[in-house]
Design a protein around this motif. Structure first.
Motif, PDB file in Angstrom:
ATOM      1  N   ILE A 176      65.509  34.264  30.936  1.00 54.12           N
ATOM      2  CA  ILE A 176      65.411  35.148  32.109  1.00 54.12           C
ATOM      3  C   ILE A 176      64.117  34.854  32.862  1.00 54.12           C
ATOM      4  O   ILE A 176      63.034  34.792  32.271  1.00 54.12           O
ATOM      5  N   GLN A 177      64.223  34.673  34.133  1.00 55.50           N
ATOM      6  CA  GLN A 177      63.045  34.453  34.970  1.00 55.50           C
ATOM      7  C   GLN A 177      62.563  35.787  35.534  1.00 55.50           C
ATOM      8  O   GLN A 177      63.351  36.705  35.765  1.00 55.50           O
ATOM      9  N   TRP A 178      61.266  35.842  35.787  1.00 53.81           N
ATOM     10  CA  TRP A 178      60.698  37.052  36.380  1.00 53.81           C
ATOM     11  C   TRP A 178      59.460  36.694  37.174  1.00 53.81           C
ATOM     12  O   TRP A 178      58.938  35.596  37.084  1.00 53.81           O
ATOM     13  N   ARG A 179      58.976  37.655  37.927  1.00 58.72           N
ATOM     14  CA  ARG A 179      57.782  37.482  38.752  1.00 58.72           C
ATOM     15  C   ARG A 179      56.610  38.187  38.087  1.00 58.72           C
ATOM     16  O   ARG A 179      56.735  39.297  37.572  1.00 58.72           O
ATOM     17  N   GLU A 180      55.464  37.546  38.101  1.00 59.69           N
ATOM     18  CA  GLU A 180      54.253  38.169  37.574  1.00 59.69           C
ATOM     19  C   GLU A 180      53.518  38.878  38.715  1.00 59.69           C
ATOM     20  O   GLU A 180      53.265  38.277  39.765  1.00 59.69           O
ATOM     21  N   ASP A 181      53.192  40.123  38.490  1.00 59.81           N
ATOM     22  CA  ASP A 181      52.415  40.904  39.460  1.00 59.81           C
ATOM     23  C   ASP A 181      50.934  40.624  39.197  1.00 59.81           C
ATOM     24  O   ASP A 181      50.407  40.976  38.144  1.00 59.81           O
ATOM     25  N   SER A 182      50.270  39.996  40.164  1.00 59.56           N
ATOM     26  CA  SER A 182      48.872  39.605  39.959  1.00 59.56           C
ATOM     27  C   SER A 182      47.961  40.812  39.717  1.00 59.56           C
ATOM     28  O   SER A 182      46.931  40.703  39.051  1.00 59.56           O
ATOM     29  N   SER A 183      48.358  41.981  40.237  1.00 61.26           N
ATOM     30  CA  SER A 183      47.512  43.165  40.052  1.00 61.26           C
ATOM     31  C   SER A 183      47.499  43.637  38.601  1.00 61.26           C
ATOM     32  O   SER A 183      46.583  44.356  38.182  1.00 61.26           O
ATOM     33  N   ASN A 184      48.497  43.215  37.810  1.00 55.51           N
ATOM     34  CA  ASN A 184      48.531  43.615  36.398  1.00 55.51           C
ATOM     35  C   ASN A 184      47.411  42.961  35.589  1.00 55.51           C
ATOM     36  O   ASN A 184      47.083  43.415  34.493  1.00 55.51           O
ATOM     37  N   ALA A 185      46.843  41.876  36.124  1.00 56.18           N
ATOM     38  CA  ALA A 185      45.770  41.188  35.405  1.00 56.18           C
ATOM     39  C   ALA A 185      44.412  41.823  35.654  1.00 56.18           C
ATOM     40  O   ALA A 185      43.439  41.541  34.945  1.00 56.18           O
ATOM     41  N   ASP A 187      41.491  44.750  35.853  1.00 53.56           N
ATOM     42  CA  ASP A 187      41.073  45.954  35.128  1.00 53.56           C
ATOM     43  C   ASP A 187      40.621  47.057  36.081  1.00 53.56           C
ATOM     44  O   ASP A 187      39.929  47.997  35.699  1.00 53.56           O
ATOM     45  N   LYS A 188      41.035  46.931  37.336  1.00 54.38           N
ATOM     46  CA  LYS A 188      40.665  47.940  38.336  1.00 54.38           C
ATOM     47  C   LYS A 188      41.252  49.302  37.991  1.00 54.38           C
ATOM     48  O   LYS A 188      40.638  50.340  38.225  1.00 54.38           O
ATOM     49  N   TYR A 189      42.471  49.287  37.429  1.00 51.37           N
ATOM     50  CA  TYR A 189      43.163  50.527  37.117  1.00 51.37           C
ATOM     51  C   TYR A 189      42.998  50.895  35.650  1.00 51.37           C
ATOM     52  O   TYR A 189      42.956  50.035  34.767  1.00 51.37           O
ATOM     53  N   LEU A 190      42.916  52.198  35.387  1.00 49.76           N
ATOM     54  CA  LEU A 190      42.745  52.692  34.015  1.00 49.76           C
ATOM     55  C   LEU A 190      43.873  52.211  33.114  1.00 49.76           C
ATOM     56  O   LEU A 190      43.639  51.808  31.970  1.00 49.76           O
ATOM     57  N   ARG A 191      45.097  52.232  33.615  1.00 52.53           N
ATOM     58  CA  ARG A 191      46.237  51.811  32.798  1.00 52.53           C
ATOM     59  C   ARG A 191      46.067  50.362  32.337  1.00 52.53           C
ATOM     60  O   ARG A 191      46.367  50.032  31.178  1.00 52.53           O
ATOM     61  N   ASN A 192      45.596  49.505  33.214  1.00 52.79           N
ATOM     62  CA  ASN A 192      45.402  48.110  32.835  1.00 52.79           C
ATOM     63  C   ASN A 192      44.294  47.947  31.809  1.00 52.79           C
ATOM     64  O   ASN A 192      44.386  47.108  30.893  1.00 52.79           O
ATOM     65  N   LYS A 193      43.224  48.720  31.939  1.00 49.78           N
ATOM     66  CA  LYS A 193      42.150  48.655  30.939  1.00 49.78           C
ATOM     67  C   LYS A 193      42.672  49.025  29.563  1.00 49.78           C
ATOM     68  O   LYS A 193      42.347  48.376  28.563  1.00 49.78           O
ATOM     69  N   ILE A 194      43.481  50.083  29.519  1.00 48.53           N
ATOM     70  CA  ILE A 194      44.063  50.513  28.240  1.00 48.53           C
ATOM     71  C   ILE A 194      44.999  49.436  27.707  1.00 48.53           C
ATOM     72  O   ILE A 194      44.990  49.112  26.513  1.00 48.53           O
TER      73      ILE A 194
END
Length: 437
Positions: A176-185, A187-194
Motif C-alpha cells: 500500500i502506498q501512502w503520503r508522508e505529512d512533513s509536519s508529522n516530523a 516537534d512543534k506540536y505537543l502530540r508530535n513530541k509525545i
C-alpha cells in the motif's frame, strides 16, 4: 491483520451491513490502510478528502494522490478545500481546532446531502495513547483518561484497537502506498513530541505497552460508567429542576456526601464551567456569591446553589405604559381593562382607582431603597427589600421582580403585592383591572 479486522467488524459493528459509509482519507498511512481494509470487505464506501491548504504544494499533492487512487479503484470521492488559516484567524482559534471544526462540519453535511450513514476515521491505538498523555499533561478528570470513543454519534473509528505498528506492517505486506505529512516530523506540536520522544521510551520499558495500556483504559471506562450511574442517582436526591429553567442544588444534602466536590464537577462540567476551586468555595461562601461560565452562572443563595442561564436575568430597562395601552407583552404580559366592579384580588390581578394613577406608568426593576405601602396596611410603609426577606425570596427571584409605578410611587410589586395607596374606595368612579399573564 485482515482476518483480525474482519472478526473485529463482525463482532463490534454488525450494523454496517447494508449501510453507506464515508471514509475520511487524508492519503496518509492510517487512512490508506483503513481504505484498503474496507475494499476487501466489499462495503458500500466513498472517500471524503479535505485539503486544508496548510502545506502549500504538498497539500495539493495529497489531494491528487487520493483522487488518483479513487479513479483507479473506481471509488466515489468527495473533495473540498479550506482556507484553514483564515478561518482560525476569524474565529480566534488554533489552526488544529479550526481544521477539526471545518472537516467535521463538512463530513456531517455530506452525510445529509449524499445520504451516507456513517463517517469512518482512521484513529488507532497509538492515537488513543497520545491523547491520554496529552490530557494527563494538562490535567483532566476521569473522562479525559477514557480515551477516544470507538463511536461518537455518526463518527466511527474501526481500527482504534489496532496499533500503529500493526497498521504499518499491513501496509508493507500489501504494497500500500501512502503520503508522508512533513509536519508529522516536527516537534512543534505537543502530540508530535509525545509521539517521537515519550512513547518510544514507554515501549522500550515494556514491549507490550500498548496492549497493557488498552487493558487499563478498559478498566477506566468501566469506572467512568459507574461514576455516571452514581452521579445520576445522587442528582435525583440533591437537585430539583424548577419550572423557570433553573436547577436548585440542596447544599445541606450535598455537603453530607463524601467527595461532594466530585459530584458538582460531574453535574456542572457540561455547562462550560472551569473555575472549579471557585465553585467548590461557593458551597462554603456567603449568599450572593456567584461563578460564571460563558452561558451559565452558579449562585449561592442560603442553603442552595442555583444554576441558571446567564440571560435568565433580563438587562435592567424601563418601560413606559400609556393610558391608551390595553396590553403589553415585553418584558411581561400585562393587560389593562376598565371594570364595573371587583372580583377576588390575587397575586396575578389587582384592581386600582384609575383616577389616582399618573400616566404614563413606569415598569422597571426594583431598586434598593424602594418603599411601598402594602395593601391592607393603610398608611404604613415598608422597604421592598424587607418585604422580599419576609417572603423568603431567593436572590435569583429578587433579580426578576418587576415594579409598576405611578410617578415615583409603587402601584404593584408585580405578581406579589399591590400598594394600598391605589386601592378601590367608596368614592372610586373608574376601576382599572391590571392582569398579569
Amino acid at each position: 491483520m485482515l482476518e483480525k479486522f474482519k472478526i473485529h467488524i463482525a463482532q463490534n459493528f454488525p450494523f454496517f451491513d447494508g449501510k453507506k459509509m464515508l471514509l475520511a482519507t487524508s492519503g496518509g498511512l492510517d487512512s490508506m490502510v483503513l481504505l484498503h481494509l474496507f475494499q476487501q470487505l466489499y462495503f458500500d464506501i466513498a472517500i471524503a478528502h479535505c485539503n486544508f491548504q496548510l502545506r502549500g504544494i504538498e497539500s495539493f499533492g495529497d489531494q491528487n494522490f487520493v483522487q488518483n487512487y479513487a479513479l483507479v479503484n473506481t471509488i466515489p470521492i468527495f473533495v473540498t478545500q479550506f482556507d484553514t488559516k483564515a478561518f482560525a484567524a476569524d474565529y480566534k482559534i488554533s489552526t488544529q481546532v479550526a481544521a477539526r471544526e471545518l472537516r467535521y462540519n463538512w463530513f456531517y453535511e455530506l452525510l445529509e446531502t449524499e445520504k451516507y450513514d456513517f463517517i469512518l476515521t482512521a484513529h488507532h491505538a497509538d492515537d488513543n495513547l497520545e491523547t491520554f498523555l496529552i490530557n494527563l499533561s494538562r490535567g483532566t478528570g476521569l473522562e479525559g483518561f477514557t480515551g477516544i470513543p470507538q463511536q461518537n454519534d455518526k463518527v466511527i473509528r474501526p481500527i482504534l484497537s489496532f496499533s500503529r505498528q500493526e497498521i504499518e506492517n499491513y501496509a508493507k505486506e500489501n504494497g500500500i502506498q501512502w503520503r508522508e505529512d512533513s509536519s508529522n516530523a516536527s516537534d512543534k506540536y505537543l502530540r508530535n513530541k509525545i509521539r517521537h520522544h515519550l512513547i518510544p521510551i514507554l515501549k522500550e520499558l515494556n514491549p507490550n505497552f500498548i496492549s497493557s495500556f488498552q487493558k487499563t483504559q478498559n478498566y477506566l471506562q468501566e469506572a467512568q460508567v459507574m461514576v455516571e450511574d452514581a452521579t445520576i442517582m445522587i442528582y435525583q436526591q440533591v437537585a430539583k429542576e424548577q419550572g423557570d429553567g433553573t436547577i436548585h442544588f440542596d447544599l445541606k444534602k450535598l455537603q453530607q456526601l463524601p467527595n461532594f466536590k466530585s459530584y458538582l464537577y460531574q453535574w456542572l462540567k457540561e455547562y462550560g464551567f472551569s473555575a472549579w476551586d471557585d465553585i467548590y468555595d461557593l458551597a462554603e461562601g456567603q449568599s450572593g456569591k456567584q461563578v460564571f461560565s460563558a452561558e451559565f452562572r452558579l449562585l449561592k443563595d442560603r442553603n442552595f446553589l442555583i444554576l441558571s442561564p446567564v440571560n435568565f436575568v433580563t438587562n435592567e430597562k424601563e418601560f413606559l405604559l400609556d393610558k391608551e395601552q390595553h396590553e403589553v407583552n415585553i418584558p411581561l404580559k400585562l393587560s389593562f381593562c376598565k371594570v364595573s366592579d371587583i372580583s377576588a384580588v390575587s397575586n396575578s390581578a389587582i384592581f386600582v382607582d384609575e383616577d389616582k394613577l399618573q400616566f404614563p406608568l413606569l415598569l422597571r426593576r426594583w431598586r434598593e431603597g424602594d418603599y411601598f405601602q402594602p395593601f391592607g396596611m393603610e398608611g404604613k410603609s415598608k422597604k421592598v427589600s424587607k418585604f422580599f426577606k419576609d417572603e423568603k425570596l431567593s436572590l435569583l427571584e429578587k433579580e426578576n421582580v418587576w415594579i409598576l409605578c405611578s410617578n415615583d410611587q409603587i402601584v404593584w410589586i408585580v405578581g406579589m403585592r399591590q400598594d394600598d395607596r391605589f386601592r378601590i374606595e367608596n368614592t372610586t368612579k373608574n376601576i382599572l383591572k391590571i392582569q398579569l399573564g
